[in-house]
Design an enzyme around this catalytic site. Structure first.
Site, PDB file in Angstrom:
ATOM      1  N   ARG A   1       0.800  -1.228   0.000  1.00  0.00           N
ATOM      2  CA  ARG A   1       0.000   0.000   0.000  1.00  0.00           C
ATOM      3  C   ARG A   1       0.827   1.269   0.000  1.00  0.00           C
ATOM      4  O   ARG A   1       0.369   2.320  -0.429  1.00  0.00           O
ATOM      5  CB  ARG A   1      -0.919   0.009   1.223  1.00  0.00           C
ATOM      6  CG  ARG A   1      -2.272  -0.602   0.888  1.00  0.00           C
ATOM      7  CD  ARG A   1      -3.097  -0.783   2.108  1.00  0.00           C
ATOM      8  NE  ARG A   1      -3.309   0.480   2.824  1.00  0.00           N
ATOM      9  CZ  ARG A   1      -4.022   0.576   3.919  1.00  0.00           C
ATOM     10  NH1 ARG A   1      -4.587  -0.498   4.453  1.00  0.00           N
ATOM     11  NH2 ARG A   1      -4.192   1.725   4.505  1.00  0.00           N
TER      12      ARG A   1
ATOM     13  N   LYS B   1      -0.430 -17.888   6.108  1.00  0.00           N
ATOM     14  CA  LYS B   1      -1.372 -17.880   7.212  1.00  0.00           C
ATOM     15  C   LYS B   1      -1.544 -16.479   7.786  1.00  0.00           C
ATOM     16  O   LYS B   1      -0.687 -15.638   7.545  1.00  0.00           O
ATOM     17  CB  LYS B   1      -0.933 -18.854   8.303  1.00  0.00           C
ATOM     18  CG  LYS B   1       0.369 -18.402   9.019  1.00  0.00           C
ATOM     19  CD  LYS B   1       0.663 -19.235  10.218  1.00  0.00           C
ATOM     20  CE  LYS B   1       0.079 -18.606  11.456  1.00  0.00           C
ATOM     21  NZ  LYS B   1       0.928 -18.731  12.657  1.00  0.00           N
TER      22      LYS B   1
ATOM     23  N   GLU C   1       8.972 -21.650  22.629  1.00  0.00           N
ATOM     24  CA  GLU C   1       9.631 -20.415  22.200  1.00  0.00           C
ATOM     25  C   GLU C   1       9.981 -19.582  23.423  1.00  0.00           C
ATOM     26  O   GLU C   1       9.275 -19.633  24.430  1.00  0.00           O
ATOM     27  CB  GLU C   1       8.694 -19.603  21.299  1.00  0.00           C
ATOM     28  CG  GLU C   1       8.318 -20.317  20.015  1.00  0.00           C
ATOM     29  CD  GLU C   1       7.518 -19.401  19.100  1.00  0.00           C
ATOM     30  OE1 GLU C   1       8.118 -18.875  18.157  1.00  0.00           O
ATOM     31  OE2 GLU C   1       6.324 -19.199  19.353  1.00  0.00           O
TER      32      GLU C   1
ATOM     33  N   ASP D   1      -2.518 -20.305  16.666  1.00  0.00           N
ATOM     34  CA  ASP D   1      -1.290 -19.798  16.048  1.00  0.00           C
ATOM     35  C   ASP D   1      -0.317 -20.941  15.720  1.00  0.00           C
ATOM     36  O   ASP D   1       0.371 -20.886  14.709  1.00  0.00           O
ATOM     37  CB  ASP D   1      -0.614 -18.799  17.006  1.00  0.00           C
ATOM     38  CG  ASP D   1       0.625 -18.146  16.401  1.00  0.00           C
ATOM     39  OD1 ASP D   1       0.545 -17.702  15.244  1.00  0.00           O
ATOM     40  OD2 ASP D   1       1.670 -18.080  17.087  1.00  0.00           O
TER      41      ASP D   1
ATOM     42  N   HIS E   1       1.234 -25.816  12.355  1.00  0.00           N
ATOM     43  CA  HIS E   1       2.542 -26.464  12.441  1.00  0.00           C
ATOM     44  C   HIS E   1       2.517 -27.779  13.220  1.00  0.00           C
ATOM     45  O   HIS E   1       3.065 -28.786  12.792  1.00  0.00           O
ATOM     46  CB  HIS E   1       3.571 -25.531  13.097  1.00  0.00           C
ATOM     47  CG  HIS E   1       3.565 -24.135  12.546  1.00  0.00           C
ATOM     48  ND1 HIS E   1       3.423 -23.873  11.212  1.00  0.00           N
ATOM     49  CD2 HIS E   1       3.688 -22.916  13.146  1.00  0.00           C
ATOM     50  CE1 HIS E   1       3.467 -22.553  11.008  1.00  0.00           C
ATOM     51  NE2 HIS E   1       3.617 -21.967  12.174  1.00  0.00           N
TER      52      HIS E   1
ATOM     53  N   LYS F   1       4.770 -19.474  24.429  1.00  0.00           N
ATOM     54  CA  LYS F   1       5.713 -18.349  24.375  1.00  0.00           C
ATOM     55  C   LYS F   1       6.314 -18.155  25.763  1.00  0.00           C
ATOM     56  O   LYS F   1       5.687 -18.490  26.773  1.00  0.00           O
ATOM     57  CB  LYS F   1       4.973 -17.063  23.989  1.00  0.00           C
ATOM     58  CG  LYS F   1       4.218 -17.162  22.649  1.00  0.00           C
ATOM     59  CD  LYS F   1       4.990 -16.530  21.522  1.00  0.00           C
ATOM     60  CE  LYS F   1       4.202 -16.513  20.234  1.00  0.00           C
ATOM     61  NZ  LYS F   1       5.037 -16.779  19.059  1.00  0.00           N
TER      62      LYS F   1
HETATM   63  C1  BG6 Z   1       4.503 -18.598  13.251  1.00  0.00           C
HETATM   64  C2  BG6 Z   1       3.744 -18.078  14.442  1.00  0.00           C
HETATM   65  O1  BG6 Z   1       3.654 -19.305  12.387  1.00  0.00           O
HETATM   66  O2  BG6 Z   1       5.535 -19.460  13.694  1.00  0.00           O
HETATM   67  C3  BG6 Z   1       4.668 -17.378  15.408  1.00  0.00           C
HETATM   68  O3  BG6 Z   1       2.751 -17.168  13.997  1.00  0.00           O
HETATM   69  C4  BG6 Z   1       5.825 -18.265  15.784  1.00  0.00           C
HETATM   70  O4  BG6 Z   1       3.965 -16.969  16.574  1.00  0.00           O
HETATM   71  C5  BG6 Z   1       6.490 -18.839  14.542  1.00  0.00           C
HETATM   72  O5  BG6 Z   1       6.753 -17.494  16.535  1.00  0.00           O
HETATM   73  C6  BG6 Z   1       7.523 -19.884  14.890  1.00  0.00           C
HETATM   74  O6  BG6 Z   1       8.250 -20.250  13.748  1.00  0.00           O
HETATM   75  P1  BG6 Z   1       9.727 -20.793  13.863  1.00  0.00           P
HETATM   76  O7  BG6 Z   1      10.106 -21.121  12.455  1.00  0.00           O
HETATM   77  O8  BG6 Z   1      10.560 -19.727  14.479  1.00  0.00           O
HETATM   78  O9  BG6 Z   1       9.644 -22.006  14.752  1.00  0.00           O
END
Ligand code: BG6
Length: 486
Positions: free
Chosen positions: A46, A144, A212, A231, A236, A334
């Site tokens: 944008r 996503k 994480e 999320d 994943h 997290k």
């Molecule tokens: C993303 C999530 O899909 O994957 C994030 O939205 C997350 O919240 C991330 O931190 C983690 O990805 P990776 O590759 O760092 O494990």
């Protein structure tokens, strides 16, 4: 064989994902001469910019996010020459006319990468179609979040499906682009030793952890509306589970692999209001310390109180013949003590130990598949402790390690988006998620959310730097299982 794209259109090209992942990945591919020589990259977003200023932006993104030893000035100059920029607003048809003009009439195969807010998917697709940027020669990748539940995901899929048939729709789950995730397939299906044992007769349970250390990273607006379940688990973690649990596909192609994954996803036992208490734990981090650094709690980071979960632990079951009675424990969060993605396959003990009468204890075998940050596959085996055994025989666990970085030290590690972008450009959808998979994922996740809402569950607090609320430990311990925390 599908034709290679000669034009790549990036939507959301000035965003964070483009700067951190997409532009560095495209540069990486280009510098190794892996992009089609005639590929042009048309960036859109944008903000008002010229092609020249976007090229400067791309240069900075590559310099900031590619390790210095891989940045070559001449190659970077050549790479940015491929780029041009068209300013557009997803809801304004005029911008799409300019985009079509930039792409030109004889663009050949076009690949589009859409990384914009889901609310913009439909107008973007409608406008692309109206501008002639859909059809037989166009394929579309979607980043996503693809919806927030089954209904909204169906709406997005319907809107996309109206302009792009399924075989030209590439839904991204970047975990599938990770080398170590693909290596799971090699481990299972390129070796003869695991498959005969890969079932309920020999496996007692499976654990999948994606932990994480980071907090919101400025993404509070998105994250607070999503939470850990949507999320991370919906996409994943369920993909990891599907790769662990699926039957051997007949070939490594898009249909065979995805057919097997979707069968697993559809076999997930629904979690109901009756079972939710013993099958799910939600948490939200409070203030604490991670890696020795004090960090604020979620509400402080977000700037308001919230009922969103930043941690979730689940006990799942795949109700089919192979996995009957084998729990799959999943957890993600997290602000946990360390960053790790890991799959633990816990085998059953030997049916009878001939060493027991001599005082030796045997531990069941374990296979630990470390996906990140370390890449390692280790199989824990029992071995005899050397000695004359006068005081009794002793056995101890030792591990047989495939230390991936050492085994393949001569091979450059690629980031997930390099693989996925190249597959998109070349038209191979094997590592992308098919509509039926996404919908099976949402169906199960919606069930979990409905159950916890009905049961009135709310996140339990945990101090940042811990492995989630203590109830997550209890969820596994009730079954005599401990999470693999080192
Ligand atoms: C993303 C999530 O899909 O994957 C994030 O939205 C997350 O919240 C991330 O931190 C983690 O990805 P990776 O590759 O760092 O494990």
């Amino acid at each position: 064989m599908p034709q290679k794209a000669t034009t790549l259109i990036l939507f959301g090209a000035t965003g964070d994902l483009a700067a951190r992942m997409l532009l560095p990945s495209l540069y990486g591919l280009d510098s190794d001469a892996l992009l089609p020589g005639d590929l042009r990259i048309v960036a859109t977003a944008r903000s008002e910019r010229t092609s020249d200023s976007f090229r400067e932006h791309a240069r900075a993104a590559v310099r900031d996010h590619v390790p210095e030893q891989f940045v070559d000035v001449a190659k970077l100059d050549r790479f940015v020459e491929r780029l041009s920029y068209v300013q557009l607003d997803a809801t304004d048809a005029a911008g799409f006319k300019r985009l079509a003009a930039e792409v030109g009439d004889n663009a050949g195969e076009i690949a589009i990468f859409l990384s914009t807010a889901p609310s913009l998917f439909k107008p973007t697709i409608d406008n692309l179609e109206a501008a002639g940027l859909a059809g037989e020669h166009v394929r579309m990748a979607l980043e996503k979040p693809l919806g927030t539940d089954l209904d909204s995901s169906r709406e997005i899929n319907d809107a996309v499906g109206a302009a792009f048939p399924e075989e030209r729709t590439f839904r991204i789950d970047h975990y599938l682009g990770k080398e170590t995730v693909q290596n799971l397939l090699a481990l299972r299906f390129a070796n003869v030793i695991f498959e005969p044992l890969w079932n309920a007769r020999a496996i007692q349970h499976v654990q999948i952890t994606v932990s994480e250390t980071i907090g919101l990273e400025g993404r509070g607006g998105y994250y607070d509306g999503a939470g850990a379940l949507r999320d991370m688990v919906q996409n994943h973690m369920l993909q990891l589970l599907a790769l662990v649990a699926m039957e051997p596909p007949a070939s490594f192609d898009a249909t065979a692999v995805r057919d097997e994954k979707v069968k697993v996803l559809r076999s997930l036992r629904p979690i109901t209001p009756e079972t939710i208490d013993t099958h799910a734990v939600l948490g939200q981090f409070g203030a604490g310390a991670v890696g020795g650094q004090p960090v604020p709690g979620y509400a402080d980071e977000l700037g308001s109180t919230s009922g969103t979960e930043t941690f979730v632990a689940l006990k799942a079951h795949v109700d089919n013949w192979r996995w009957a009675g084998v729990p799959f424990y999943l957890r993600t969060g997290k602000r946990l003590p360390e960053r790790k993605t890991e799959i633990v396959v816990q085998f059953r003990g030997v049916p009878h130990s001939m060493f027991a009468a001599r005082g030796a204890r045997t531990q069941p075998n374990r296979l630990i598949i470390a996906i990140q940050p370390e890449e390692n596959i280790s199989l824990e085996l029992m071995a005899k402790v050397p000695g004359l055994d006068r005081g009794g025989l002793r056995l101890r666990e030792v591990s047989l390690d495939i230390d991936q970085p050492h085994a393949f030290s001569d091979v450059r590690r690629r980031i997930a988006y390099e693989r996925l972008l190249l597959d998109l450009i070349e038209g191979d959808p094997t590592l992308f998620v098919r509509r039926d998979e996404v919908e099976a994922q949402w169906q199960w996740i919606d069930g979990v959310r409905a159950a916890w809402t009905q049961a009135g569950m709310t996140p339990k607090p945990y101090a940042a730097g811990n492995w989630g609320p203590s109830a997550a430990i209890a969820l596994a311990e009730r079954d005599g299982v401990s999470w693999n925390d080192t």
